[in-house]
Design a protein around this motif. Structure first.
Motif, PDB file in Angstrom:
ATOM      1  N   LEU A   1       0.849  -1.183   0.000  1.00 23.19           N
ATOM      2  CA  LEU A   1       0.000   0.000   0.000  1.00 23.19           C
ATOM      3  C   LEU A   1       0.884   1.232   0.000  1.00 23.19           C
ATOM      4  O   LEU A   1       1.955   1.236   0.604  1.00 23.19           O
ATOM      5  N   ILE A   2       0.428   2.279  -0.657  1.00 20.75           N
ATOM      6  CA  ILE A   2       1.006   3.608  -0.464  1.00 20.75           C
ATOM      7  C   ILE A   2      -0.081   4.426   0.215  1.00 20.75           C
ATOM      8  O   ILE A   2      -1.172   4.592  -0.332  1.00 20.75           O
ATOM      9  N   ILE A   3       0.204   4.872   1.429  1.00 19.61           N
ATOM     10  CA  ILE A   3      -0.778   5.560   2.257  1.00 19.61           C
ATOM     11  C   ILE A   3      -0.398   7.025   2.404  1.00 19.61           C
ATOM     12  O   ILE A   3       0.757   7.350   2.699  1.00 19.61           O
ATOM     13  N   ARG A   4      -1.386   7.872   2.202  1.00 18.18           N
ATOM     14  CA  ARG A   4      -1.180   9.306   2.398  1.00 18.18           C
ATOM     15  C   ARG A   4      -2.026   9.785   3.574  1.00 18.18           C
ATOM     16  O   ARG A   4      -3.241   9.627   3.572  1.00 18.18           O
ATOM     17  N   PHE A   5      -1.369  10.347   4.582  1.00 18.94           N
ATOM     18  CA  PHE A   5      -2.071  11.049   5.651  1.00 18.94           C
ATOM     19  C   PHE A   5      -2.171  12.504   5.192  1.00 18.94           C
ATOM     20  O   PHE A   5      -1.241  13.294   5.372  1.00 18.94           O
ATOM     21  N   SER A   6      -3.298  12.840   4.573  1.00 21.13           N
ATOM     22  CA  SER A   6      -3.422  14.125   3.893  1.00 21.13           C
ATOM     23  C   SER A   6      -3.315  15.320   4.834  1.00 21.13           C
ATOM     24  O   SER A   6      -2.769  16.367   4.458  1.00 21.13           O
ATOM     25  N   ALA A   7      -3.824  15.187   6.052  1.00 23.26           N
ATOM     26  CA  ALA A   7      -3.767  16.303   6.997  1.00 23.26           C
ATOM     27  C   ALA A   7      -2.346  16.557   7.490  1.00 23.26           C
ATOM     28  O   ALA A   7      -2.019  17.657   7.930  1.00 23.26           O
ATOM     29  N   LEU A   8      -1.508  15.531   7.418  1.00 23.56           N
ATOM     30  CA  LEU A   8      -0.124  15.643   7.881  1.00 23.56           C
ATOM     31  C   LEU A   8       0.870  15.791   6.743  1.00 23.56           C
ATOM     32  O   LEU A   8       2.048  16.069   6.983  1.00 23.56           O
ATOM     33  N   GLU A   9       0.405  15.581   5.508  1.00 26.26           N
ATOM     34  CA  GLU A   9       1.276  15.568   4.325  1.00 26.26           C
ATOM     35  C   GLU A   9       2.416  14.569   4.520  1.00 26.26           C
ATOM     36  O   GLU A   9       3.585  14.860   4.264  1.00 26.26           O
ATOM     37  N   ARG A  10       2.048  13.359   4.964  1.00 29.24           N
ATOM     38  CA  ARG A  10       3.028  12.290   5.136  1.00 29.24           C
ATOM     39  C   ARG A  10       2.599  11.082   4.299  1.00 29.24           C
ATOM     40  O   ARG A  10       1.396  10.795   4.174  1.00 29.24           O
ATOM     41  N   TYR A  11       3.583  10.393   3.749  1.00 26.08           N
ATOM     42  CA  TYR A  11       3.346   9.262   2.851  1.00 26.08           C
ATOM     43  C   TYR A  11       4.146   8.057   3.335  1.00 26.08           C
ATOM     44  O   TYR A  11       5.297   8.191   3.752  1.00 26.08           O
ATOM     45  N   PHE A  12       3.530   6.868   3.237  1.00 20.91           N
ATOM     46  CA  PHE A  12       4.191   5.649   3.690  1.00 20.91           C
ATOM     47  C   PHE A  12       3.975   4.519   2.693  1.00 20.91           C
ATOM     48  O   PHE A  12       2.917   4.411   2.073  1.00 20.91           O
ATOM     49  N   LEU A  13       4.996   3.676   2.575  1.00 19.88           N
ATOM     50  CA  LEU A  13       4.891   2.451   1.788  1.00 19.88           C
ATOM     51  C   LEU A  13       4.808   1.301   2.783  1.00 19.88           C
ATOM     52  O   LEU A  13       5.757   1.032   3.530  1.00 19.88           O
ATOM     53  N   LEU A  14       3.658   0.630   2.817  1.00 18.11           N
ATOM     54  CA  LEU A  14       3.409  -0.478   3.743  1.00 18.11           C
ATOM     55  C   LEU A  14       3.328  -1.770   2.954  1.00 18.11           C
ATOM     56  O   LEU A  14       2.417  -1.959   2.141  1.00 18.11           O
ATOM     57  N   ARG A  15       4.252  -2.671   3.179  1.00 25.66           N
ATOM     58  CA  ARG A  15       4.262  -3.941   2.447  1.00 25.66           C
ATOM     59  C   ARG A  15       3.072  -4.797   2.858  1.00 25.66           C
ATOM     60  O   ARG A  15       2.558  -4.688   3.982  1.00 25.66           O
ATOM     61  N   TYR A  16       2.641  -5.658   1.976  1.00 27.25           N
ATOM     62  CA  TYR A  16       1.463  -6.485   2.240  1.00 27.25           C
ATOM     63  C   TYR A  16       1.647  -7.356   3.468  1.00 27.25           C
ATOM     64  O   TYR A  16       0.718  -7.529   4.269  1.00 27.25           O
ATOM     65  N   GLU A  17       2.832  -7.927   3.645  1.00 27.32           N
ATOM     66  CA  GLU A  17       3.055  -8.845   4.757  1.00 27.32           C
ATOM     67  C   GLU A  17       2.809  -8.169   6.102  1.00 27.32           C
ATOM     68  O   GLU A  17       2.336  -8.804   7.049  1.00 27.32           O
ATOM     69  N   ALA A  18       3.121  -6.881   6.206  1.00 22.75           N
ATOM     70  CA  ALA A  18       2.847  -6.141   7.442  1.00 22.75           C
ATOM     71  C   ALA A  18       1.355  -5.831   7.548  1.00 22.75           C
ATOM     72  O   ALA A  18       0.753  -5.938   8.616  1.00 22.75           O
ATOM     73  N   LEU A  19       0.758  -5.444   6.423  1.00 25.73           N
ATOM     74  CA  LEU A  19      -0.683  -5.182   6.404  1.00 25.73           C
ATOM     75  C   LEU A  19      -1.463  -6.413   6.835  1.00 25.73           C
ATOM     76  O   LEU A  19      -2.452  -6.312   7.579  1.00 25.73           O
ATOM     77  N   GLU A  20      -1.025  -7.578   6.403  1.00 24.81           N
ATOM     78  CA  GLU A  20      -1.725  -8.820   6.719  1.00 24.81           C
ATOM     79  C   GLU A  20      -1.804  -9.050   8.225  1.00 24.81           C
ATOM     80  O   GLU A  20      -2.818  -9.538   8.744  1.00 24.81           O
ATOM     81  N   VAL A  21      -0.752  -8.675   8.951  1.00 30.48           N
ATOM     82  CA  VAL A  21      -0.732  -8.849  10.409  1.00 30.48           C
ATOM     83  C   VAL A  21      -1.831  -8.003  11.058  1.00 30.48           C
ATOM     84  O   VAL A  21      -2.574  -8.488  11.927  1.00 30.48           O
ATOM     85  N   PHE A  22      -1.943  -6.753  10.622  1.00 40.17           N
ATOM     86  CA  PHE A  22      -2.966  -5.868  11.187  1.00 40.17           C
ATOM     87  C   PHE A  22      -4.375  -6.303  10.758  1.00 40.17           C
ATOM     88  O   PHE A  22      -5.331  -6.156  11.525  1.00 40.17           O
ATOM     89  N   TRP A  23      -4.485  -6.825   9.554  1.00 39.67           N
ATOM     90  CA  TRP A  23      -5.777  -7.308   9.062  1.00 39.67           C
ATOM     91  C   TRP A  23      -6.242  -8.508   9.879  1.00 39.67           C
ATOM     92  O   TRP A  23      -7.414  -8.583  10.286  1.00 39.67           O
ATOM     93  N   GLU A  24      -5.338  -9.441  10.137  1.00 40.62           N
ATOM     94  CA  GLU A  24      -5.677 -10.619  10.935  1.00 40.62           C
ATOM     95  C   GLU A  24      -6.032 -10.211  12.361  1.00 40.62           C
ATOM     96  O   GLU A  24      -6.921 -10.807  12.982  1.00 40.62           O
ATOM     97  N   ARG A  25      -5.348  -9.216  12.887  1.00 44.41           N
ATOM     98  CA  ARG A  25      -5.678  -8.727  14.226  1.00 44.41           C
ATOM     99  C   ARG A  25      -7.112  -8.218  14.277  1.00 44.41           C
ATOM    100  O   ARG A  25      -7.843  -8.480  15.237  1.00 44.41           O
ATOM    101  N   MET A  26      -7.527  -7.491  13.236  1.00 43.23           N
ATOM    102  CA  MET A  26      -8.889  -6.983  13.166  1.00 43.23           C
ATOM    103  C   MET A  26      -9.893  -8.130  13.096  1.00 43.23           C
ATOM    104  O   MET A  26     -10.922  -8.109  13.786  1.00 43.23           O
ATOM    105  N   LEU A  27      -9.598  -9.144  12.275  1.00 39.14           N
ATOM    106  CA  LEU A  27     -10.511 -10.274  12.123  1.00 39.14           C
ATOM    107  C   LEU A  27     -10.679 -11.050  13.423  1.00 39.14           C
ATOM    108  O   LEU A  27     -11.711 -11.683  13.654  1.00 39.14           O
TER     109      LEU A  27
END
Length: 216
Positions: A142-168
């Motif tokens: 993912l490329i995520i933009r925090f528009s109010a902060l003008e900050r951008y991040f590249l989040l790899r899928y493998e890290a996203l998957e951990v947070f997704w599983e936590r939510m589930l």
């Protein structure tokens, strides 16, 4: 124009609501050129990808949205206006292409939230698609933009998957900004190209190699 999903439901653009999050620590304000102000993350990525293509650095394109045109009106002989259309199938991710001989596939997300990234911005079928890309040895992120902060991040899928599983499993339904900072690579915007994400991608690839070899 009316756009409907495959099941017949109408697509309704979500309303934006005021944010109530507490402000994050102040960062030094960057002096961005007026030409970049007001542009969406998609605009910035499209311009960056054009820059990469022209210089032979990468071939990355935005995926077209599959639409089934249902109703078209012709207010004049030289003009056609689409009044109703349906999404043929759910979209996967926004962009895909080739970089350094590797297949890359990613989704671009924006949030006005200052302290976290809501996981409701990501859909089940996108997680499935990125998982398939990762298993096939492609690079999904993912490329995520925090528009109010003008900050951008590249989040790899493998890290996203951990947070997704936590939510589930009943955990929080968002990724905190601190967690984003700890697990992502920040992309520093600049004049041109505005969002040069290839150095972050190179760093991600190097860290993945080091992790697999046991160096990290």
């Amino acid at each position: 124009m009316t756009i409907n999903y495959p099941n017949g439901r109408k697509f309704i653009k979500p309303e934006r609501h005021a944010q109530t999050d507490a402000p994050s620590p102040k960062r030094k304000k960057k002096d961005y050129s007026f030409s970049n102000r007001g542009k969406t993350l998609e605009d910035e990525l499209n311009e960056t990808n054009d820059f990469y293509l022209q210089r032979g650095l990468a071939i990355v394109h935005k995926k077209p949205v599959p639409l089934q045109i249902v109703k078209v009106e012709y207010p004049s002989r030289s003009a056609a206006v689409v009044r109703e259309a349906y999404f043929r199938t759910p979209s996967t991710t926004d962009y895909n292409g080739v970089w350094c001989g590797k297949y890359i596939d990613f989704e671009a997300k924006e949030t006005e939230n200052k302290t976290s990234f809501p996981l409701k911005n990501v859909h089940d079928h996108q997680i499935v698609h990125m998982s398939q890309v990762s298993k096939a040895q492609g690079i999904a992120f993912l490329i995520i933009r925090f528009s109010a902060l003008e900050r951008y991040f590249l989040l790899r899928y493998e890290a996203l998957e951990v947070f997704w599983e936590r939510m589930l499993k009943g955990g929080r339904k968002s990724i905190t900004l601190q967690e984003i900072e700890d697990t992502s690579i920040e992309i520093e915007p600049k004049a041109f190209p505005r969002l040069d994400y290839l150095p972050a991608l190179e760093r991600l690839l190097n860290e993945t190699r080091q992790h697999e070899s046991g160096e990290l």
